[in-house]
Write a protein that holds these residues in place. Structure first.
Motif, PDB file in Angstrom:
ATOM      1  N   LYS A 100       0.834  -1.213   0.000  1.00 24.26           N
ATOM      2  CA  LYS A 100       0.000   0.000   0.000  1.00 24.26           C
ATOM      3  C   LYS A 100       0.863   1.256   0.000  1.00 24.26           C
ATOM      4  CE  LYS A 100      -4.135  -1.784   2.306  1.00 24.26           C
ATOM      5  NZ  LYS A 100      -4.978  -1.722   3.516  1.00 24.26           N
ATOM      6  N   GLU A 101       1.905   1.271   0.801  1.00 21.92           N
ATOM      7  CA  GLU A 101       2.786   2.436   0.857  1.00 21.92           C
ATOM      8  C   GLU A 101       3.535   2.632  -0.460  1.00 21.92           C
ATOM      9  OE1 GLU A 101       5.166   1.652   4.330  1.00 21.92           O
ATOM     10  OE2 GLU A 101       3.586   2.329   5.695  1.00 21.92           O
ATOM     11  N   SER A 102       3.978   1.547  -1.055  1.00 24.69           N
ATOM     12  CA  SER A 102       4.651   1.645  -2.356  1.00 24.69           C
ATOM     13  C   SER A 102       3.686   2.187  -3.407  1.00 24.69           C
ATOM     14  CB  SER A 102       5.190   0.282  -2.799  1.00 24.69           C
ATOM     15  OG  SER A 102       6.292  -0.079  -2.015  1.00 24.69           O
ATOM     16  N   TYR A 103       2.470   1.661  -3.392  1.00 23.68           N
ATOM     17  CA  TYR A 103       1.471   2.161  -4.334  1.00 23.68           C
ATOM     18  C   TYR A 103       1.224   3.650  -4.128  1.00 23.68           C
ATOM     19  CZ  TYR A 103      -2.919   3.570  -6.264  1.00 23.68           C
ATOM     20  OH  TYR A 103      -3.883   4.295  -6.925  1.00 23.68           O
ATOM     21  N   SER A 104       1.047   4.054  -2.896  1.00 25.69           N
ATOM     22  CA  SER A 104       0.775   5.458  -2.595  1.00 25.69           C
ATOM     23  C   SER A 104       1.897   6.361  -3.130  1.00 25.69           C
ATOM     24  CB  SER A 104       0.609   5.636  -1.087  1.00 25.69           C
ATOM     25  OG  SER A 104       0.406   6.985  -0.767  1.00 25.69           O
ATOM     26  N   ASP A 105       3.138   5.964  -2.878  1.00 28.23           N
ATOM     27  CA  ASP A 105       4.284   6.746  -3.365  1.00 28.23           C
ATOM     28  C   ASP A 105       4.349   6.767  -4.887  1.00 28.23           C
ATOM     29  OD1 ASP A 105       4.990   7.190  -0.743  1.00 28.23           O
ATOM     30  OD2 ASP A 105       6.664   5.766  -0.745  1.00 28.23           O
ATOM     31  N   LEU A 106       4.172   5.608  -5.504  1.00 34.47           N
ATOM     32  CA  LEU A 106       4.252   5.533  -6.970  1.00 34.47           C
ATOM     33  C   LEU A 106       3.106   6.286  -7.630  1.00 34.47           C
ATOM     34  CD1 LEU A 106       5.366   1.812  -7.316  1.00 34.47           C
ATOM     35  CD2 LEU A 106       6.731   3.845  -7.902  1.00 34.47           C
ATOM     36  N   GLU A 149      -5.282 -12.474  -0.379  1.00 32.80           N
ATOM     37  CA  GLU A 149      -5.262 -11.394   0.615  1.00 32.80           C
ATOM     38  C   GLU A 149      -4.595 -10.126   0.085  1.00 32.80           C
ATOM     39  OE1 GLU A 149      -4.408 -12.545   4.819  1.00 32.80           O
ATOM     40  OE2 GLU A 149      -3.953 -14.477   3.857  1.00 32.80           O
ATOM     41  N   LEU A 150      -3.804 -10.271  -0.968  1.00 28.60           N
ATOM     42  CA  LEU A 150      -3.075  -9.125  -1.530  1.00 28.60           C
ATOM     43  C   LEU A 150      -3.639  -8.672  -2.877  1.00 28.60           C
ATOM     44  CD1 LEU A 150       0.566 -10.318  -0.797  1.00 28.60           C
ATOM     45  CD2 LEU A 150      -0.736  -8.584   0.448  1.00 28.60           C
ATOM     46  N   GLU A 151      -4.756  -9.247  -3.271  1.00 22.69           N
ATOM     47  CA  GLU A 151      -5.314  -8.994  -4.596  1.00 22.69           C
ATOM     48  C   GLU A 151      -5.524  -7.501  -4.891  1.00 22.69           C
ATOM     49  OE1 GLU A 151      -9.298 -10.225  -7.046  1.00 22.69           O
ATOM     50  OE2 GLU A 151      -8.455 -11.685  -5.649  1.00 22.69           O
ATOM     51  N   GLU A 152      -6.105  -6.783  -3.959  1.00 21.46           N
ATOM     52  CA  GLU A 152      -6.387  -5.359  -4.165  1.00 21.46           C
ATOM     53  C   GLU A 152      -5.092  -4.557  -4.298  1.00 21.46           C
ATOM     54  OE1 GLU A 152      -8.398  -1.693  -1.709  1.00 21.46           O
ATOM     55  OE2 GLU A 152      -9.256  -3.693  -1.443  1.00 21.46           O
ATOM     56  N   GLU A 153      -4.128  -4.828  -3.438  1.00 22.54           N
ATOM     57  CA  GLU A 153      -2.856  -4.108  -3.466  1.00 22.54           C
ATOM     58  C   GLU A 153      -2.078  -4.417  -4.746  1.00 22.54           C
ATOM     59  OE1 GLU A 153      -4.019  -5.814  -0.795  1.00 22.54           O
ATOM     60  OE2 GLU A 153      -4.451  -4.082   0.478  1.00 22.54           O
ATOM     61  N   ILE A 154      -2.083  -5.680  -5.129  1.00 23.76           N
ATOM     62  CA  ILE A 154      -1.393  -6.090  -6.353  1.00 23.76           C
ATOM     63  C   ILE A 154      -2.017  -5.407  -7.561  1.00 23.76           C
ATOM     64  CG2 ILE A 154      -0.996  -8.044  -7.912  1.00 23.76           C
ATOM     65  CD1 ILE A 154      -0.660  -9.768  -5.328  1.00 23.76           C
ATOM     66  N   SER A 155      -3.327  -5.393  -7.618  1.00 34.14           N
ATOM     67  CA  SER A 155      -4.033  -4.754  -8.729  1.00 34.14           C
ATOM     68  C   SER A 155      -3.688  -3.265  -8.822  1.00 34.14           C
ATOM     69  CB  SER A 155      -5.543  -4.939  -8.560  1.00 34.14           C
ATOM     70  OG  SER A 155      -6.245  -4.285  -9.575  1.00 34.14           O
TER      71      SER A 155
END
Length: 118
Positions: A38-44, A90-96
């Protein structure tokens, strides 16, 4: 951002993402991995939005973008592939979300080439 890519933000998000991949291989706490994703996504995502804003300005200095996206043309597809290979409900949303942001960055990278730098 105004004409500069936040390379520190990018580097930290990639380090965090790579660390999450290692933790996933080691079967560490899924909640910690989820947070890192989630943090990586937010930064990217912030980086992506800043880049789009910069590139939509009337005057743009593209020199820094050429180097970033020349490298990105090689790395973004690799991250997309790695993320697509993860099988964890469990990580499907974050991966997407991460795949989406890497695909968006990759779309911007397509017209940039190392030939343009010369």
């Amino acid at each position: 951002m105004y004409g500069e890519i936040d390379l520190e933000l990018y580097t930290l998000s990639i380090i965090r993402l790579n660390t999450a991949f290692e933790k996933l291989k080691s079967k560490n706490d899924i909640n910690e991995i989820k947070t890192m994703f989630k943090e990586s996504y937010s930064d990217l995502d912030k980086l992506y939005k800043d880049i789009v804003e910069d590139l939509n300005r009337k005057e743009v200095n593209l020199n820094e973008y050429y180097m970033f996206f020349s490298n990105g043309k090689q790395t973004f597809p690799l991250y997309i592939k790695i993320l697509q290979e993860i099988e964890n409900d469990e990580l499907e949303e974050e991966i997407s979300s991460l795949i989406n942001v890497f695909e968006n960055l990759n779309k911007i990278a397509e017209p940039f080439s190392t030939e343009m730098i010369k």
